[in-house]
Design an enzyme around this catalytic site. Structure first.
Site, short mmCIF file in Angstrom:
data_model
loop_
_atom_site.label_atom_id
_atom_site.label_comp_id
_atom_site.label_asym_id
_atom_site.label_seq_id
_atom_site.Cartn_x
_atom_site.Cartn_y
_atom_site.Cartn_z
N ASP A 24 11.00 8.80 3.74
CA ASP A 24 10.08 7.78 3.24
C ASP A 24 10.25 7.57 1.74
O ASP A 24 10.57 8.51 1.00
CB ASP A 24 8.63 8.22 3.55
N ARG A 28 9.56 1.97 -2.47
CA ARG A 28 9.03 2.28 -3.81
C ARG A 28 10.15 2.58 -4.80
O ARG A 28 10.10 2.22 -5.96
CB ARG A 28 8.05 3.46 -3.72
N ASN A 72 7.26 0.11 12.48
CA ASN A 72 8.04 -0.61 11.47
C ASN A 72 8.50 -1.99 11.97
O ASN A 72 8.89 -2.84 11.16
CB ASN A 72 9.26 0.20 10.99
#
Ligand code: IPE
Ligand code: IPE
Ligand code: MG
Length: 257
Positions: A24, A28, A72
């Site tokens: 993960d 970001r 997802n």
């Protein structure tokens, strides 16, 4: 050398047999650099290669990589497309190395939802590596643990309805054997990068006694050194499986002659 840069020492005889990784933080990683999220996924695929190599070199028998969850599929179409393309590229680029390193690739999840071109590539890779024995790399793609459990319940319920299975014969082993993970051992260590401390629908049944390691590092930044650190930490834990320390000590004591 400062202590934090020293290579964590690993006991090769007490490796986790099966490591699961929730990769993960790609989005970001990219956003923080002013890049497109998809560039984060691309950087993430490089980290996959590193971690696979390190696990193979160490002698880890099973490695499960959570690449794309059932949930997802709800992401923007352009991101899904980019992720699927990246997977296809990964298969083409890594094919030879996977064969050379004698790695068996298996898939966990609902393949029907995967676009046909990538689905075929994945199926071909799985078939081509079927007899490889040095490590199993399980790609959890279009995978959700709840969906997996429901699928198994339906499958077993169907056999009961046909009179082929007695409900009393459904035990933990029988149930486990029908999951996507089949005969794979349960994960000993589950690593999640990206700073979140949640499971996000990964291997719920199989992780009943897994040890967890949560890393603040975003997936593209996760290095082999970080992996070694997670394994070293795992080796310092005491797994009791519901028993007492005394029972564990007794079990581990060398046999008296
Ligand atoms: C993980 O990174 C990869 C997938 C879930 C496909 P994310 O894409 O979830 O990255 P963040 O969490 O948004 O940073
Ligand atoms: C978990 O990451 C799934 C994968 C790494 C493939 P997500 O980014 O989808 O998880 P949430 O949404 O933060 O729980
Ligand atoms: Mg995420």
């Amino acid at each position: 050398m400062p202590a934090r840069n020293r290579k964590p020492s690993i006991d090769p005889n007490r490796l986790p047999r099966h490591i699961g990784i929730i990769m993960d933080g790609n989005g970001r990683w990219a956003t923080r650099r002013g890049m497109d999220r998809n560039q984060g996924h691309r950087a993430g695929s490089k980290a996959v290669r590193k971690v696979v190599r390190t696990c193979r070199r160490l002698g880890v028998s099973y490695l499960t990589m959570f690449a794309f969850s059932a949930q997802n599929w709800g992401r923007p179409e352009s991101e899904i497309r980019a992720l699927m393309e990246l997977l296809g590229e990964f298969i083409v680029k890594e094919w030879q190395e996977i064969m050379d390193r004698d790695i068996r690739v298996v898939h966990l999840g609902d393949l029907k939802k995967v676009p046909v071109a990538v689905r075929r590539q994945l199926q071909e890779l799985v078939a081509a590596t079927r007899k490889n024995r040095s490590m199993t790399l399980a790609l959890a793609l279009s995978y959700g643990a709840r969906e997996e459990i429901l699928r198994t319940v339906r499958l077993l319920a169907g056999r009961v309805a046909k009179g082929k299975l007695n409900p009393a014969d459904i035990d933990i082993d029988k149930f486990s054997g029908q999951l996507y993970t089949g005969k794979m051992p349960d994960p000993d260590l589950i690593i999640r990068t990206g700073g979140e401390t949640r499971i996000s629908n990964f291997l719920l049944w199989q992780s009943a006694y897994a040890e967890y390691h949560f890393s603040e590092k975003l997936w593209p930044d996760f290095s082999s050194q970080d992996l070694l650190g997670a394994i070293a930490e795992y080796q310092n834990r005491r797994r009791r499986f519901g028993l007492t320390d005394e029972q564990i000590d007794h079990r581990q004591a060398p046999e008296e002659s």
